[in-house]
Enzyme design. Structure first.
Site, PDB file in Angstrom:
ATOM      1  N   LYS A 307      16.385  24.076  20.821  1.00 12.49           N
ATOM      2  CA  LYS A 307      17.115  24.616  19.675  1.00 12.49           C
ATOM      3  C   LYS A 307      17.572  26.060  19.858  1.00 12.49           C
ATOM      4  O   LYS A 307      18.628  26.447  19.348  1.00 12.49           O
ATOM      5  CB  LYS A 307      16.262  24.504  18.413  1.00 12.49           C
ATOM      6  CG  LYS A 307      16.087  23.086  17.902  1.00 12.49           C
ATOM      7  CD  LYS A 307      15.341  23.059  16.581  1.00 12.49           C
ATOM      8  CE  LYS A 307      15.220  21.642  16.052  1.00 12.49           C
ATOM      9  NZ  LYS A 307      14.595  21.601  14.705  1.00 12.49           N
ATOM     10  N   ASP A 343      18.908  22.303   9.586  1.00 10.65           N
ATOM     11  CA  ASP A 343      17.491  22.352   9.209  1.00 10.65           C
ATOM     12  C   ASP A 343      17.271  23.196   7.957  1.00 10.65           C
ATOM     13  O   ASP A 343      16.313  22.971   7.209  1.00 10.65           O
ATOM     14  CB  ASP A 343      16.643  22.938  10.348  1.00 10.65           C
ATOM     15  CG  ASP A 343      16.365  21.930  11.455  1.00 10.65           C
ATOM     16  OD1 ASP A 343      16.474  20.720  11.184  1.00 10.65           O
ATOM     17  OD2 ASP A 343      16.043  22.353  12.571  1.00 10.65           O
TER      18      ASP A 343
END
Length: 512
Positions: A307, A343
């Protein structure tokens, strides 16, 4: 519409067991493969009566496969001459039914050397390597192509996703030369080939009736191939998305996204992509100016451990992802790679539906990419945030970035909080056993949110529920962030209820 062929392997331990599985295979298979090498009661000296029973039991085209050295490796490789005599007994079946015979390359070459009669048009000449995908795979192809077999087959162990490029090169060569060829990668890194190889020109792909009946590492089930990935309907123009990470085999995202694509009648597919070397993957598979694979890649989900590292390979990062310092969504817009972070939304929605976050005391465990997104989201919601990690320096670095407090993970037992969030991967591989939080640190009446995105209750959530906490499964974050990704890629609103159904949950996960 083009229909990609799916062969279902039947590997019963006995002839009767194999016969029992035929009706299930017939309902999903274009071709049925009988693994004769798995049959412990097959009369080797005269297999014809038993094989005749198998062939007569189905109206589907049949592949007969006999590689006893693969199944019974402890007994040593079977003599090539013995296999040659075995096949000679079965070749007459070619005269009455659509039957193909899967011969090892050594056996096929033995027949050629003797100039013996062989129904070559119905022979699949095969090469298997259960250790690796050799870099000289085109030499292997040339060796197979030197035989007059009707179909060539290469199955190799894919140790890395890039091994699929070697299989693709074989299929491109075979297509130019007009040789029907099967090329598949084994193992988790080879799953992409089992799904997409037919769109690259592979003669077929193989599946099993159940995961327990798989005949090769990484082999998918019939349900996965046909219902989940819709392999029979895929084309070279199918838009491709997928999740990149290490590991990815646990991911529920393929179930969610593929079911949503199917429900909206979109020619899209979502794949699990095991990526170890991120730089090479982004170069060889992703960026439109450098990629070596002819696919219509439209976007990626990004998970552990990529990420943060993926940011350097992108052409643009949106404001939220830049502030977080981590990307979990990549969208391919023309020739540019654009990064987003869904997210943030995924973490906020489950919490905001339960309480007012302003002033709430929140403890976040972990300092990785997921933790960054959660801290950013909660800071914007005006929560009082404390980050705890095994490495205090990483917790302090993250806390300083967002103006919150930091501490060591060992401090968790003595801290008062309203919400406890596990943003580490602990519990992903062994959800029943592993927990990052001692049960003594769980406070009755508080909320415990475990971001681990799996379909079973983690030890942390189980212990929290027993201690009187309100629990939130990581599936809630998973679905909400996935809905954002879906819309970014397709420009269609995500069918949330379909996504919940796909992972076996009601539209809202039950709060304990």
């Amino acid at each position: 519409m083009r229909h990609n062929k799916v062969a279902i392997s039947i590997a019963g331990a006995t002839i009767d067991r194999a016969l029992e599985r035929i009706s299930a295979a017939r309902s999903v298979a274009d071709i049925i493969e009988f693994r004769l090498d798995y049959l412990t009661d097959l009369p080797i000296d005269d297999p014809r009566p038993a094989v005749a029973r198998l062939i007569r039991s189905t109206d589907r085209p049949v592949i007969l496969t006999y590689h006893p050295d693969q199944v019974r490796s402890s007994e040593g490789a079977v003599d090539v001459e013995f296999q040659r005599r075995f096949w000679q007994q079965l070749f007459p079946f070619a005269e009455s039914r659509p039957v193909q015979f899967d011969l090892d390359i050594e056996v096929a070459e033995a027949f050629l050397k003797r100039s013996e009669p062989v129904p070559w048009a119905q022979v699949i000449v095969s090469y298997h390597n259960f250790e690796q995908t050799p870099t000289d795979l085109l030499d292997v192809y040339r060796r197979l192509a030197a035989t007059p077999a009707g179909v060539l087959k290469i199955a190799t162990m894919a140790r890395d996703l890039t091994d699929n490029l070697l299989l693709l090169a074989v299929l491109e060569r075979a297509r130019r030369e007009g040789r029907p060829t099967i090329a598949l990668g084994m193992g988790e890194a080879g799953v992409i080939s089992r799904i997409l190889a037919p769109t690259w020109g592979s003669f077929l792909t193989f599946g099993s009736l159940t995961a327990e009946e798989a005949t090769a590492p990484g082999q998918l089930t019939a349900r996965e191939l046909i219902s989940l990935y819709r392999v029979p309907q895929l084309t070279p123009d199918t838009h491709v998305t997928g999740v990149i990470g290490n590991p990815v085999s646990h991911s529920l995202s393929p179930r969610m996204h593929n079911e949503a694509f199917k429900r909206l009648h979109l020619n899209w597919v979502y794949l699990p992509l095991l990526v170890k070397d991120l730089r090479r993957f982004m170069t060889d598979f992703v960026h439109p100016s450098t990629r070596k694979i002819p696919w219509s890649l439209r976007g990626l989900s990004v998970t552990i451990p990529h990420k943060v590292a993926v940011v350097r390979y992108l052409d643009r990062v949106d404001e939220t992802a830049r502030a977080v310092g981590a990307v979990n969504t990549v969208v391919i817009e023309g020739n540019r790679l654009v990064g987003y972070n869904s997210d943030v939304v995924g973490a906020l929605r489950p919490l905001q539906s339960r309480l007012d976050l302003r002033g709430a005391r929140v403890v976040i465990l972990g300092a990785g990419g997921a933790a960054r997104a959660v801290v950013y989201a909660l800071r914007r919601a005006e929560a009082d945030v404390l980050v705890l990690a095994r490495r205090l320096d990483r917790a302090e670095q993250l806390a300083q970035r967002f103006g919150v407090r930091a501490g060591h993970l060992s401090d968790v037992a003595g801290i008062e909080y309203d919400i406890l969030i596990n943003a580490t991967p602990v519990g992903l591989e062994n959800p029943d056993r592993d927990s990052i939080v001692p049960s003594s640190a769980l406070r009755p009446g508080t909320i415990v949110f475990d971001l681990v995105p799996i379909g079973t209750e983690t030890r942390l959530l189980r212990e929290a529920r027993r201690r009187g906490c309100r629990t939130i499964s990581g599936l809630e974050m998973l679905v909400h962030q996935a809905a954002v990704q879906f819309q970014l890629w397709t420009r269609h609103r995500a069918p949330l209820s379909v996504m919940w159904e796909a992972i076996g949950e009601s539209e809202r996960v039950r709060e304990h």
